[in-house]
Design a protein around this motif. Structure first.
Motif, mmCIF file in Angstrom:
data_model
loop_
_atom_site.group_PDB
_atom_site.id
_atom_site.type_symbol
_atom_site.label_atom_id
_atom_site.label_comp_id
_atom_site.label_asym_id
_atom_site.label_seq_id
_atom_site.Cartn_x
_atom_site.Cartn_y
_atom_site.Cartn_z
ATOM 1 N N TRP A 78 0.911 -1.103 0.006
ATOM 2 C CA TRP A 78 -0.082 0.167 0.030
ATOM 3 C C TRP A 78 0.784 1.392 0.027
ATOM 4 O O TRP A 78 2.159 1.165 0.457
ATOM 5 C CB TRP A 78 -0.942 0.088 1.100
ATOM 6 C CG TRP A 78 -1.939 1.180 1.139
ATOM 7 C CD1 TRP A 78 -1.982 2.072 2.050
ATOM 8 C CD2 TRP A 78 -2.907 1.577 0.086
ATOM 9 N NE1 TRP A 78 -2.986 3.183 1.422
ATOM 10 C CE2 TRP A 78 -3.521 2.715 0.430
ATOM 11 C CE3 TRP A 78 -2.963 1.035 -1.356
ATOM 12 C CZ2 TRP A 78 -4.336 3.323 -0.506
ATOM 13 C CZ3 TRP A 78 -3.940 1.627 -2.082
ATOM 14 C CH2 TRP A 78 -4.511 2.863 -1.704
ATOM 15 N N ASN A 79 0.207 2.466 -0.408
ATOM 16 C CA ASN A 79 1.010 3.628 -0.515
ATOM 17 C C ASN A 79 1.678 4.088 0.712
ATOM 18 O O ASN A 79 2.897 4.599 0.530
ATOM 19 C CB ASN A 79 -0.114 4.710 -0.910
ATOM 20 C CG ASN A 79 -0.792 4.313 -2.305
ATOM 21 O OD1 ASN A 79 -0.527 3.279 -2.977
ATOM 22 N ND2 ASN A 79 -1.927 4.891 -2.600
ATOM 23 N N ASP A 80 1.003 3.959 1.921
ATOM 24 C CA ASP A 80 1.676 4.470 3.189
ATOM 25 C C ASP A 80 2.782 3.307 3.750
ATOM 26 O O ASP A 80 3.701 4.132 4.491
ATOM 27 C CB ASP A 80 0.741 4.214 4.250
ATOM 28 C CG ASP A 80 -0.513 5.096 3.858
ATOM 29 O OD1 ASP A 80 -0.566 6.093 3.122
ATOM 30 O OD2 ASP A 80 -1.502 4.941 4.648
ATOM 31 N N ASP A 81 2.938 2.374 2.968
ATOM 32 C CA ASP A 81 4.135 1.512 3.301
ATOM 33 C C ASP A 81 5.190 1.621 2.077
ATOM 34 O O ASP A 81 6.064 0.687 2.164
ATOM 35 C CB ASP A 81 3.579 0.022 3.421
ATOM 36 C CG ASP A 81 2.657 0.033 4.531
ATOM 37 O OD1 ASP A 81 2.701 0.622 5.639
ATOM 38 O OD2 ASP A 81 1.643 -0.914 4.423
ATOM 39 N N TYR A 102 5.564 -17.986 0.604
ATOM 40 C CA TYR A 102 6.015 -17.065 -0.360
ATOM 41 C C TYR A 102 4.474 -16.533 -1.350
ATOM 42 O O TYR A 102 3.734 -17.222 -0.945
ATOM 43 C CB TYR A 102 6.659 -17.827 -1.668
ATOM 44 C CG TYR A 102 5.781 -19.022 -2.435
ATOM 45 C CD1 TYR A 102 5.797 -20.484 -1.926
ATOM 46 C CD2 TYR A 102 5.231 -18.613 -3.655
ATOM 47 C CE1 TYR A 102 4.861 -21.230 -2.555
ATOM 48 C CE2 TYR A 102 4.512 -19.776 -4.271
ATOM 49 C CZ TYR A 102 4.252 -21.028 -3.905
ATOM 50 O OH TYR A 102 3.654 -21.810 -4.490
ATOM 51 N N ILE A 103 4.889 -15.675 -2.122
ATOM 52 C CA ILE A 103 3.708 -14.991 -2.689
ATOM 53 C C ILE A 103 3.973 -15.181 -4.357
ATOM 54 O O ILE A 103 5.147 -15.153 -4.530
ATOM 55 C CB ILE A 103 3.539 -13.229 -2.560
ATOM 56 C CG1 ILE A 103 3.587 -13.380 -0.984
ATOM 57 C CG2 ILE A 103 2.532 -12.727 -3.534
ATOM 58 C CD1 ILE A 103 2.193 -13.455 -0.262
ATOM 59 N N ASP A 104 3.060 -15.311 -4.978
ATOM 60 C CA ASP A 104 3.164 -15.708 -6.452
ATOM 61 C C ASP A 104 3.648 -14.223 -7.111
ATOM 62 O O ASP A 104 4.592 -14.181 -7.783
ATOM 63 C CB ASP A 104 1.887 -16.126 -7.291
ATOM 64 C CG ASP A 104 1.772 -17.638 -6.619
ATOM 65 O OD1 ASP A 104 2.602 -18.466 -7.167
ATOM 66 O OD2 ASP A 104 1.200 -17.801 -5.727
ATOM 67 N N LEU A 105 2.698 -13.339 -6.977
ATOM 68 C CA LEU A 105 3.097 -12.050 -7.641
ATOM 69 C C LEU A 105 2.771 -10.735 -6.518
ATOM 70 O O LEU A 105 1.671 -10.709 -5.874
ATOM 71 C CB LEU A 105 2.041 -11.892 -8.843
ATOM 72 C CG LEU A 105 1.949 -10.249 -9.500
ATOM 73 C CD1 LEU A 105 3.341 -10.350 -10.436
ATOM 74 C CD2 LEU A 105 0.599 -10.472 -10.650
ATOM 75 N N TYR A 106 3.897 -9.914 -6.329
ATOM 76 C CA TYR A 106 3.795 -8.712 -5.467
ATOM 77 C C TYR A 106 4.001 -7.638 -6.541
ATOM 78 O O TYR A 106 4.766 -7.329 -7.169
ATOM 79 C CB TYR A 106 4.988 -9.111 -4.550
ATOM 80 C CG TYR A 106 4.846 -8.120 -3.401
ATOM 81 C CD1 TYR A 106 3.461 -8.036 -2.573
ATOM 82 C CD2 TYR A 106 5.832 -7.355 -2.801
ATOM 83 C CE1 TYR A 106 3.510 -7.366 -1.369
ATOM 84 C CE2 TYR A 106 5.827 -6.624 -1.466
ATOM 85 C CZ TYR A 106 4.532 -6.642 -0.801
ATOM 86 O OH TYR A 106 4.462 -5.853 0.082
ATOM 87 N N LEU A 107 3.030 -6.659 -5.979
ATOM 88 C CA LEU A 107 2.605 -5.574 -6.843
ATOM 89 C C LEU A 107 2.956 -4.192 -6.016
ATOM 90 O O LEU A 107 2.309 -3.995 -4.924
ATOM 91 C CB LEU A 107 1.398 -5.316 -7.441
ATOM 92 C CG LEU A 107 0.877 -6.676 -8.292
ATOM 93 C CD1 LEU A 107 -0.615 -6.428 -8.794
ATOM 94 C CD2 LEU A 107 1.875 -6.867 -9.520
ATOM 95 N N THR A 108 3.677 -3.228 -6.638
ATOM 96 C CA THR A 108 3.462 -1.787 -5.938
ATOM 97 C C THR A 108 1.909 -1.417 -6.271
ATOM 98 O O THR A 108 1.772 -1.251 -7.519
ATOM 99 C CB THR A 108 4.461 -0.781 -6.882
ATOM 100 O OG1 THR A 108 5.923 -1.440 -6.829
ATOM 101 C CG2 THR A 108 4.456 0.463 -6.094
ATOM 102 N N HIS A 109 1.366 -0.856 -5.425
ATOM 103 C CA HIS A 109 -0.114 -0.774 -5.545
ATOM 104 C C HIS A 109 -0.489 0.468 -6.405
ATOM 105 O O HIS A 109 -1.281 0.541 -7.255
ATOM 106 C CB HIS A 109 -0.938 -0.640 -4.333
ATOM 107 C CG HIS A 109 -2.279 -1.057 -4.204
ATOM 108 N ND1 HIS A 109 -3.160 -1.621 -3.100
ATOM 109 C CD2 HIS A 109 -3.275 -0.787 -5.253
ATOM 110 C CE1 HIS A 109 -4.325 -1.944 -3.566
ATOM 111 N NE2 HIS A 109 -4.374 -1.172 -4.764
#
Ligand code: NDP
Length: 278
Positions: A78-81, A102-109
């Motif tokens: 999230w933006n605040d992080d 694990y996570i499959d796909l991690y995104l900058t929101h």
């Protein structure tokens, strides 16, 4: 019949339909929706720390009994992080809430100005450490992706953006295609707003399908990944049932002409788009 997976640039197959879980806040309803989706055949879930339901997503996954490697889980910082260290910390929290290793796909929101390149550097580190299978971004436009080209070693595999018949994002889609960055459409049925469109209604009637199926099938034929959200069992099933029909070239073209800059969310092309979240 076209495949219901999209092959990403590193060769990983990502399910072309996933369940979006934004605004699912009731614990029981959320778990029930995800369990229904998995029983229907969905293998991808799209959540975010901002949705405050990562714990429920994890719980539903556990209860489903499906092997972890069969599922494709996306979450977002999230933006605040944002920023390098904060992103690493936010990731650990998401992982813990999801109860996954694990996570499959991690995104900058969202591309938070002055932070998103550092955020993505942290996502790259998680990728190098194999804590995530794939790095990605969301709501990034040309200028953000070009900035990442200068600061990143590994390009995003996916860009998740608002996309539906009233906001078709043709320029951004072409830009991402050139770079082999897959597009995930958020609000793929425009939060329901495009379903009453007369053209969509008439194609649905002719084909004996629902308006949502017509819109989702249009996305699939364009090559978009879709993550429709629903807590309603019948709709969860309906949205997944897209394999037994096809839109003709002329139907695709007519839907193409519905494009009208009908944006529902923030516009990250504007310098002051962060105002939207205040
Ligand atoms: P959608 O376009 O998926 O629309 C969801 C709405 O449509 C809900 O009100 C749902 O109702 C209704 N609906 C679902 N299926 C049908 C159907 N077959 N017929 C009629 N109505 C239907 O909008 P969202 O904004 O939820 O987007 C989907 C996902 O995208 C989110 O859940 C989230 O994962 C992601 N997202 C990402 C963003 C980002 O910044 N990266 C921003 C926004 C969303 P009901 O649930 O009551 O059935």
């Amino acid at each position: 019949m076209i495949s219901m997976n999209v092959k990403l640039s590193k060769g990983v197959l990502m399910p072309q339909i996933g369940l979006g879980v934004y605004k699912m806040t009731d614990e029981e309803e959320t778990i029930h929706a995800i369990r229904t989706a998995i029983e229907t055949g969905y293998r991808a879930i799209d959540t975010a720390s901002y949705y405050f339901n990562e714990r429920e997503v994890g719980q539903a996954i556990k209860e489903s009994g499906i092997a972890r490697e069969e599922l494709f889980i996306t979450t977002k910082v999230w933006n605040d992080d944002q920023g390098y260290d904060n992103t690493l910390r936010a990731f650990e929290k998401s992982l813990e809430l999801l109860g996954l290793d694990y996570i499959d796909l991690y995104l900058t929101h969202w591309p938070v100005p002055e932070k998103f390149t550092d955020t993505y550097r942290a996502i790259e580190r998680l990728y190098e450490e194999k804590a995530i299978r794939l790095p990605g971004v969301s709501n990034h436009y040309e200028k953000h992706l070009l900035a990442l080209e200068n600061t990143a070693n590994v390009q995003p595999e996916v860009n998740q953006v608002e996309l539906h018949p009233y906001l078709q994002q043709n320029e951004l889609r072409a830009f991402c295609k050139e770079r082999d960055i897959a597009i995930t459409a958020w609000s793929p049925i425009g939060k329901g707003t495009v379903l009453s469109d007369p053209l969509i209604q008439s194609i649905a009637k002719n084909k004996g399908k629902t308006p949502a199926q017509i819109v989702l099938r249009w996305h699939i034929q364009l090559g978009n990944i879709v993550i429709p959200k629903s807590v309603t069992a019948s709709r969860i099933k309906e949205n997944f049932s897209l394999k037994d029909f096809e839109l003709s070239g002329s139907e695709m073209e007519k839907i193409g002409r519905l494009d009208r800059n009908g944006r529902l969310g923030a516009n990250p092309q504007l310098d002051d788009f962060m105002k939207y979240f205040k």
